[in-house]
Design a protein around this motif. Sequence first.
Motif, short mmCIF file in Angstrom:
data_model
loop_
_atom_site.label_atom_id
_atom_site.label_comp_id
_atom_site.label_asym_id
_atom_site.label_seq_id
_atom_site.Cartn_x
_atom_site.Cartn_y
_atom_site.Cartn_z
N MET A 125 -49.12 -44.44 -62.64
CA MET A 125 -49.15 -44.93 -61.27
C MET A 125 -50.21 -44.21 -60.44
SD MET A 125 -47.89 -47.15 -59.19
CE MET A 125 -46.38 -47.66 -60.02
N ALA A 126 -50.29 -42.89 -60.63
CA ALA A 126 -51.28 -42.11 -59.90
C ALA A 126 -52.69 -42.53 -60.28
CB ALA A 126 -51.09 -40.62 -60.15
N THR A 127 -52.89 -42.84 -61.57
CA THR A 127 -54.21 -43.28 -62.03
C THR A 127 -54.58 -44.62 -61.41
OG1 THR A 127 -53.89 -42.13 -64.14
CG2 THR A 127 -55.59 -43.83 -64.06
N LEU A 128 -53.61 -45.52 -61.32
CA LEU A 128 -53.84 -46.83 -60.71
C LEU A 128 -54.20 -46.66 -59.24
CD1 LEU A 128 -53.79 -49.92 -60.75
CD2 LEU A 128 -51.33 -49.82 -60.32
N TYR A 129 -53.47 -45.79 -58.54
CA TYR A 129 -53.74 -45.56 -57.13
C TYR A 129 -55.15 -45.02 -56.92
CZ TYR A 129 -53.57 -43.61 -52.43
OH TYR A 129 -53.86 -43.31 -51.12
N ARG A 130 -55.55 -44.07 -57.77
CA ARG A 130 -56.89 -43.50 -57.64
C ARG A 130 -57.96 -44.55 -57.87
NH1 ARG A 130 -54.51 -38.91 -60.22
NH2 ARG A 130 -55.19 -39.70 -62.24
N ALA A 131 -57.72 -45.44 -58.84
CA ALA A 131 -58.69 -46.50 -59.13
C ALA A 131 -58.79 -47.47 -57.95
CB ALA A 131 -58.28 -47.24 -60.40
N VAL A 132 -57.63 -47.87 -57.41
CA VAL A 132 -57.62 -48.78 -56.27
C VAL A 132 -58.29 -48.13 -55.07
CG1 VAL A 132 -56.12 -49.93 -54.59
CG2 VAL A 132 -55.59 -50.06 -57.03
N HIS A 133 -57.98 -46.86 -54.84
CA HIS A 133 -58.54 -46.15 -53.70
C HIS A 133 -60.06 -46.03 -53.82
CE1 HIS A 133 -59.01 -43.05 -50.57
NE2 HIS A 133 -57.83 -43.44 -50.14
N TYR A 134 -60.54 -45.82 -55.04
CA TYR A 134 -61.99 -45.71 -55.22
C TYR A 134 -62.68 -47.02 -54.90
CZ TYR A 134 -66.57 -45.39 -57.35
OH TYR A 134 -67.93 -45.42 -57.55
N TRP A 135 -62.18 -48.11 -55.47
CA TRP A 135 -62.85 -49.40 -55.30
C TRP A 135 -62.68 -50.00 -53.91
CZ3 TRP A 135 -66.60 -50.59 -58.31
CH2 TRP A 135 -66.61 -50.15 -59.64
N LEU A 136 -61.64 -49.59 -53.17
CA LEU A 136 -61.40 -50.16 -51.85
C LEU A 136 -61.74 -49.21 -50.70
CD1 LEU A 136 -57.99 -52.05 -52.35
CD2 LEU A 136 -60.33 -52.88 -52.69
N VAL A 137 -61.96 -47.93 -51.01
CA VAL A 137 -62.23 -46.96 -49.95
C VAL A 137 -63.40 -46.04 -50.29
CG1 VAL A 137 -61.27 -45.09 -48.52
CG2 VAL A 137 -59.79 -46.97 -49.27
N ASP A 138 -63.36 -45.44 -51.45
CA ASP A 138 -64.29 -44.35 -51.77
C ASP A 138 -65.62 -44.79 -52.38
OD1 ASP A 138 -62.43 -42.46 -50.91
OD2 ASP A 138 -61.47 -42.35 -52.87
N HIS A 139 -65.75 -46.06 -52.72
CA HIS A 139 -67.01 -46.51 -53.30
C HIS A 139 -68.14 -46.26 -52.30
CE1 HIS A 139 -70.11 -49.20 -54.92
NE2 HIS A 139 -69.44 -49.16 -56.06
N PRO A 140 -69.31 -45.79 -52.75
CA PRO A 140 -70.41 -45.47 -51.83
C PRO A 140 -70.79 -46.59 -50.88
CG PRO A 140 -70.88 -44.61 -54.00
CD PRO A 140 -69.62 -45.42 -54.14
N ILE A 141 -70.77 -47.82 -51.36
CA ILE A 141 -71.12 -48.94 -50.48
C ILE A 141 -70.15 -49.03 -49.31
CG2 ILE A 141 -71.25 -51.47 -50.35
CD1 ILE A 141 -72.32 -51.49 -53.18
N ILE A 142 -68.90 -48.71 -49.56
CA ILE A 142 -67.86 -48.81 -48.53
C ILE A 142 -67.88 -47.60 -47.60
CG2 ILE A 142 -65.37 -49.01 -48.14
CD1 ILE A 142 -65.17 -50.50 -50.79
N THR A 143 -67.94 -46.41 -48.18
CA THR A 143 -67.89 -45.20 -47.35
C THR A 143 -69.15 -45.04 -46.50
OG1 THR A 143 -68.79 -43.87 -49.17
CG2 THR A 143 -66.39 -43.98 -48.96
#
Length: 282
Positions: free
Chosen positions: A1-19
């Motif tokens: 679950m933690a791995t899924l959250y980190r993946a979702v958080h990266y693609w929806l928040v932490d990705h360079p294009i987004i941040t």
Amino acid sequence: MATLYRAVHYWLVDHPIITQYEWKPRQSPGASPLFLSITVTFYLSLTLLLHRYPTLPPPPSSALRLAAVFHNATLCLLSGVMAVGCALSVLHQTPPDNPSWCICFPAGSTTPRGPTFFWAHVFYFSKILEFVDTLLILLSGSCSRRLSFLHVYHHAVVPVMCYLWLAAAQTLMPVGLVTNAAVHVLMYAYYLLSAIGLRPGWKRMVTNCQITQFLYGYLVSGLMLYLHFTGSGCSGFGAWGFSTLFTTSLLALFVNFHLKNYAHARKMKPADRLVLGKDKRP
């Protein structure tokens, strides 16, 4: 679950294009009054033209159904992604020493940059994509039944509101985005199931949720006003005023729609509804 959250958080928040996102007037896609004016004018002109002078040959029903399935599935999924992406972005972007940031962007020191405003930009373009709703109605030949003033007015003005969210770094933008996108998940899921031949039993619930989001917006606006007048002010206060006036008009229209389609139907006997062809129950 933690791995899924980190993946979702990266693609929806932490990705360079987004941040690294920043709204730049007349430079970012769609970031100019001219683009907005042309887009809304084109929508209204095409809608009026096709409604009064239906010159296009009706497409095959199978092709129209397939287009409706694809369109509604796309917007259902996109609405869910926007709701989750913006909610996570707000949690990520809220300063530790200012937990009320999401309902009162500090006046004079807030610029439209970062993941929260990235999703506001996506939301802005999603409202232009929703113009296809009207095109599908026009092509289906069901204009008299479904193409209401509420429908056209809503689709034409919402992009203006979303543009102001970004141009003015408007306070309460995250609240409006997340609640509206969440309701649209439900709405487009209903349209999707209807397009594939099913008829969900929660049509009335969709309208009720749309009305509830407006009432919730008033509640949060009361808290924002308190913060605005007792503190140093909230960003985009004028744009918030426009949004509030617009949503108030929508609330009145949605309540009127609800009364006409549901309250009246409850007063009629079931046999009368069937005879008159007005059984509006989902």
